[in-house]
Write a protein that holds these residues in place. Sequence first.
Motif, PDB file in Angstrom:
ATOM      1  N   PHE A   1       9.769   4.976  -7.447  1.00  0.00           N
ATOM      2  CA  PHE A   1       8.373   5.395  -7.501  1.00  0.00           C
ATOM      3  C   PHE A   1       8.287   6.919  -7.606  1.00  0.00           C
ATOM      4  N   ALA A   2       9.134   7.620  -6.866  1.00  0.00           N
ATOM      5  CA  ALA A   2       9.154   9.082  -6.900  1.00  0.00           C
ATOM      6  C   ALA A   2       9.482   9.598  -8.300  1.00  0.00           C
ATOM      7  N   ALA A   3      10.381   8.925  -8.995  1.00  0.00           N
ATOM      8  CA  ALA A   3      10.729   9.328 -10.359  1.00  0.00           C
ATOM      9  C   ALA A   3       9.511   9.201 -11.284  1.00  0.00           C
TER      10      ALA A   3
ATOM     11  N   ARG B   1       0.838  -1.198   0.000  1.00  0.00           N
ATOM     12  CA  ARG B   1       0.000   0.000   0.000  1.00  0.00           C
ATOM     13  C   ARG B   1       0.877   1.254   0.000  1.00  0.00           C
ATOM     14  N   ILE B   2       0.309   2.310  -0.567  1.00  0.00           N
ATOM     15  CA  ILE B   2       0.956   3.620  -0.567  1.00  0.00           C
ATOM     16  C   ILE B   2       0.032   4.557   0.200  1.00  0.00           C
TER      17      ILE B   2
ATOM     18  N   LYS C   1      -3.570   0.739  -3.227  1.00  0.00           N
ATOM     19  CA  LYS C   1      -2.924  -0.570  -3.316  1.00  0.00           C
ATOM     20  C   LYS C   1      -1.993  -0.560  -4.517  1.00  0.00           C
ATOM     21  N   THR C   2      -0.784  -1.054  -4.310  1.00  0.00           N
ATOM     22  CA  THR C   2       0.217  -1.004  -5.383  1.00  0.00           C
ATOM     23  C   THR C   2      -0.130  -1.919  -6.554  1.00  0.00           C
ATOM     24  N   LYS C   3      -0.950  -2.928  -6.315  1.00  0.00           N
ATOM     25  CA  LYS C   3      -1.313  -3.819  -7.420  1.00  0.00           C
ATOM     26  C   LYS C   3      -2.329  -3.169  -8.358  1.00  0.00           C
ATOM     27  N   ASP C   4      -3.032  -2.143  -7.868  1.00  0.00           N
ATOM     28  CA  ASP C   4      -3.942  -1.385  -8.719  1.00  0.00           C
ATOM     29  C   ASP C   4      -3.114  -0.412  -9.549  1.00  0.00           C
ATOM     30  N   LYS C   5      -3.762   0.398 -10.319  1.00  0.00           N
ATOM     31  CA  LYS C   5      -3.047   1.405 -11.106  1.00  0.00           C
ATOM     32  C   LYS C   5      -2.813   2.609 -10.201  1.00  0.00           C
ATOM     33  N   PRO C   6      -1.638   2.706  -9.569  1.00  0.00           N
ATOM     34  CA  PRO C   6      -1.439   3.743  -8.548  1.00  0.00           C
ATOM     35  C   PRO C   6      -1.538   5.177  -9.051  1.00  0.00           C
ATOM     36  N   LEU C   7      -1.084   5.470 -10.264  1.00  0.00           N
ATOM     37  CA  LEU C   7      -1.167   6.840 -10.762  1.00  0.00           C
ATOM     38  C   LEU C   7      -2.612   7.251 -11.015  1.00  0.00           C
TER      39      LEU C   7
END
Length: 139
Positions: free
Chosen positions: A77-79, A13-14, A33-39
Amino acid sequence: MGRLLGIDFGLTRIGIAISDERKIIATALGNIKTKDKPLEALENLLAKYSSMEAIVVGLPLLLNGKEGDMALRARMFAAILESHFQVPIIFWDERLSSAQVERFLTECGVNRKKRAQISDEQAAALILQDYLNCHSKKN
């Protein structure tokens, strides 16, 4: 005058937090959830807020202050965030923030299931609030 976004990066998770426009108070916004499309999920969370000035990403340093595997992943991830949102990234030392949130929620009597649901977003709020507090003293 834009807001700051706070990120507590994790493999599952983020946690997401956001500041007010005056950059005084951080508020937990939710988890992705990271498995979803986070953006895409992040864009949906931010849809009702004014422009973002920068993103504060918690950098999970090791206790000795060096960067380990999680810090590298947070930087990667930040990039992606920087490229997608076209705003500056600010890295902020987040050592023990999750443990601090866990301890606080336990002391407040929050049950284990609820703690698991909200701890990441609360860690993001803690990281962002720490950043805001530090920079309000310099202004």
